[in-house]
Write a protein that holds these residues in place. Structure first.
Motif, PDB file in Angstrom:
ATOM      1  N   THR A  79       0.815  -1.222   0.000  1.00 33.42           N
ATOM      2  CA  THR A  79       0.000   0.000   0.000  1.00 33.42           C
ATOM      3  C   THR A  79       0.843   1.264   0.000  1.00 33.42           C
ATOM      4  O   THR A  79       0.300   2.364   0.108  1.00 33.42           O
ATOM      5  CB  THR A  79      -0.902   0.023   1.246  1.00 33.42           C
ATOM      6  N   GLY A  80       2.161   1.103  -0.126  1.00 37.89           N
ATOM      7  CA  GLY A  80       3.026   2.273  -0.112  1.00 37.89           C
ATOM      8  C   GLY A  80       4.448   1.886  -0.461  1.00 37.89           C
ATOM      9  O   GLY A  80       4.759   0.709  -0.683  1.00 37.89           O
ATOM     10  N   ALA A  81       5.308   2.885  -0.522  1.00 34.87           N
ATOM     11  CA  ALA A  81       6.701   2.655  -0.898  1.00 34.87           C
ATOM     12  C   ALA A  81       7.445   1.947   0.226  1.00 34.87           C
ATOM     13  O   ALA A  81       7.248   2.256   1.402  1.00 34.87           O
ATOM     14  CB  ALA A  81       7.382   3.981  -1.222  1.00 34.87           C
ATOM     15  N   PRO A  82       8.322   1.001  -0.094  1.00 39.69           N
ATOM     16  CA  PRO A  82       9.141   0.358   0.938  1.00 39.69           C
ATOM     17  C   PRO A  82      10.135   1.358   1.506  1.00 39.69           C
ATOM     18  O   PRO A  82      10.526   2.321   0.833  1.00 39.69           O
ATOM     19  CB  PRO A  82       9.851  -0.761   0.174  1.00 39.69           C
ATOM     20  N   PHE A  83      10.549   1.126   2.748  1.00 37.07           N
ATOM     21  CA  PHE A  83      11.513   2.040   3.357  1.00 37.07           C
ATOM     22  C   PHE A  83      12.381   1.299   4.357  1.00 37.07           C
ATOM     23  O   PHE A  83      12.082   0.170   4.768  1.00 37.07           O
ATOM     24  CB  PHE A  83      10.805   3.227   4.026  1.00 37.07           C
ATOM     25  N   VAL A  84      13.481   1.932   4.725  1.00 36.15           N
ATOM     26  CA  VAL A  84      14.394   1.402   5.736  1.00 36.15           C
ATOM     27  C   VAL A  84      14.494   2.415   6.856  1.00 36.15           C
ATOM     28  O   VAL A  84      14.802   3.595   6.610  1.00 36.15           O
ATOM     29  CB  VAL A  84      15.797   1.121   5.154  1.00 36.15           C
ATOM     30  N   ALA A  85      14.193   1.985   8.078  1.00 36.80           N
ATOM     31  CA  ALA A  85      14.280   2.854   9.254  1.00 36.80           C
ATOM     32  C   ALA A  85      15.550   2.513  10.028  1.00 36.80           C
ATOM     33  O   ALA A  85      15.893   1.339  10.183  1.00 36.80           O
ATOM     34  CB  ALA A  85      13.055   2.663  10.146  1.00 36.80           C
ATOM     35  N   VAL A 109       7.850  -2.798   4.612  1.00 33.74           N
ATOM     36  CA  VAL A 109       6.948  -2.726   3.461  1.00 33.74           C
ATOM     37  C   VAL A 109       5.525  -2.551   3.986  1.00 33.74           C
ATOM     38  O   VAL A 109       5.043  -3.393   4.764  1.00 33.74           O
ATOM     39  CB  VAL A 109       7.050  -3.991   2.588  1.00 33.74           C
ATOM     40  N   PRO A 110       4.816  -1.480   3.597  1.00 26.85           N
ATOM     41  CA  PRO A 110       3.417  -1.298   3.995  1.00 26.85           C
ATOM     42  C   PRO A 110       2.514  -2.275   3.243  1.00 26.85           C
ATOM     43  O   PRO A 110       2.672  -2.474   2.035  1.00 26.85           O
ATOM     44  CB  PRO A 110       3.104   0.149   3.578  1.00 26.85           C
TER      45      PRO A 110
END
Length: 295
Positions: A176-182, A199-200
């Protein structure tokens, strides 16, 4: 076999004392003892009574090759691999190592230039090229994989982890959205985070069922991330490389201080483009900090 071949065989088989061999190989006896201890070049024979080491004349080329590879600061395991493989395949192994070494040096050179700018008071000039904006994100269900990693491991781990999660998203209602790294703590060559690939996904219940099947051994987790406000800047593929990306993070932090925003969670890199298809100057990533406005 010709007479010349017989002479060459006898020459190669000639046993030399360590001193004579060192002189012929243009090395020191100390270096030869080290190569033996490291498993790179063993003597042809060691006298059991005296402990004297003897080398065959035919080992000279290997000794010189080991010495030159060590001058390239090649790790011992890779030296052994190159020497044992030899030929065109050994040359390919050396080429691969040197390409990696040049990449490392290019990164250090870029870091040195960046630090020169900081030390000479040009930080504000470097930050000006980054446009920062506030972005509002809705609440979202996240599937994630957390790992302690050093900076040089990130280029391998991030795409691998996000690939695993995006594949799993199909069983969780889709993305449902862009993957990201926190980044929950500093990731550098001395600090290993941890970092969290996220990953959302659409279906929380399906995501929790998937995570339960995975277990916690791989750092798999499902969470509901609350609505967030991000201070964000967009960067190109070339700027994702270290240390260019450091300037992007610091530019956002400098903007936050000027505009009265404070931290409200771990910083992140949000990947929204096809990395393989993107060119060096194509935008691929947002560098962002969750923020709240200072009262």
């Amino acid at each position: 076999m010709t007479e010349d071949d017989q002479v060459n065989v006898r020459d190669d088989d000639e046993l030399l004392t360590i001193g004579a061999f060192a002189a012929r190989a243009r090395l020191t006896a100390k270096a030869l003892r080290l190569y033996d201890r490291l498993g790179l070049l063993a003597p042809a024979r060691v006298d059991e009574a005296s402990g004297y080491r003897y080398y065959r004349a035919g080992q000279v080329d290997r000794a010189r090759l080991v010495a030159m590879l060590r001058q390239l600061e090649m790790p011992l395991a890779r030296i052994a691999e190159v020497v044992e493989t030899g030929g065109a395949e050994g040359a390919d192994l050396l080429a691969a190592y040197w390409a990696e070494a040049e990449d490392r040096f290019a990164g250090r050179r870029a870091l040195a230039e960046y630090l020169r700018g900081r030390l000479s008071g040009r930080s504000s000039e470097m930050y000006e090229k980054f446009e920062v904006e506030i972005v509002d994100l809705p609440e979202q269900v996240i599937i994630s994989e957390t790992r302690h990693v050093l900076a040089d491991e990130l280029p391998r781990w991030i795409p691998a982890a996000l690939g695993r999660l995006e594949e799993a998203a199909g069983a969780c209602g889709g993305t449902t959205g862009a993957p990201f790294v926190a980044y929950h703590a500093e990731v550098s060559m001395e600090s290993d985070g941890p970092a969290e690939s996220c990953v959302p996904v659409a279906d929380e219940a399906a995501a929790r069922a998937w995570a339960a099947a995975q277990g916690r051994a791989r750092g798999i987790e499902v969470k509901v991330e609350p609505a967030r406000r991000l201070a964000s800047t967009r960067i190109s593929k070339a700027q994702v490389a270290h240390p260019q990306i450091i300037a992007a993070f610091e530019a956002v932090e400098a903007w936050m201080r000027r505009e009265g925003w404070t931290y409200d969670g771990p910083c992140r890199e949000i990947y929204f483009a096809d990395w393989d298809a993107a060119g060096p100057q194509d935008p691929v990533c947002d560098v962002a900090f969750p923020v709240r406005h200072t009262p």
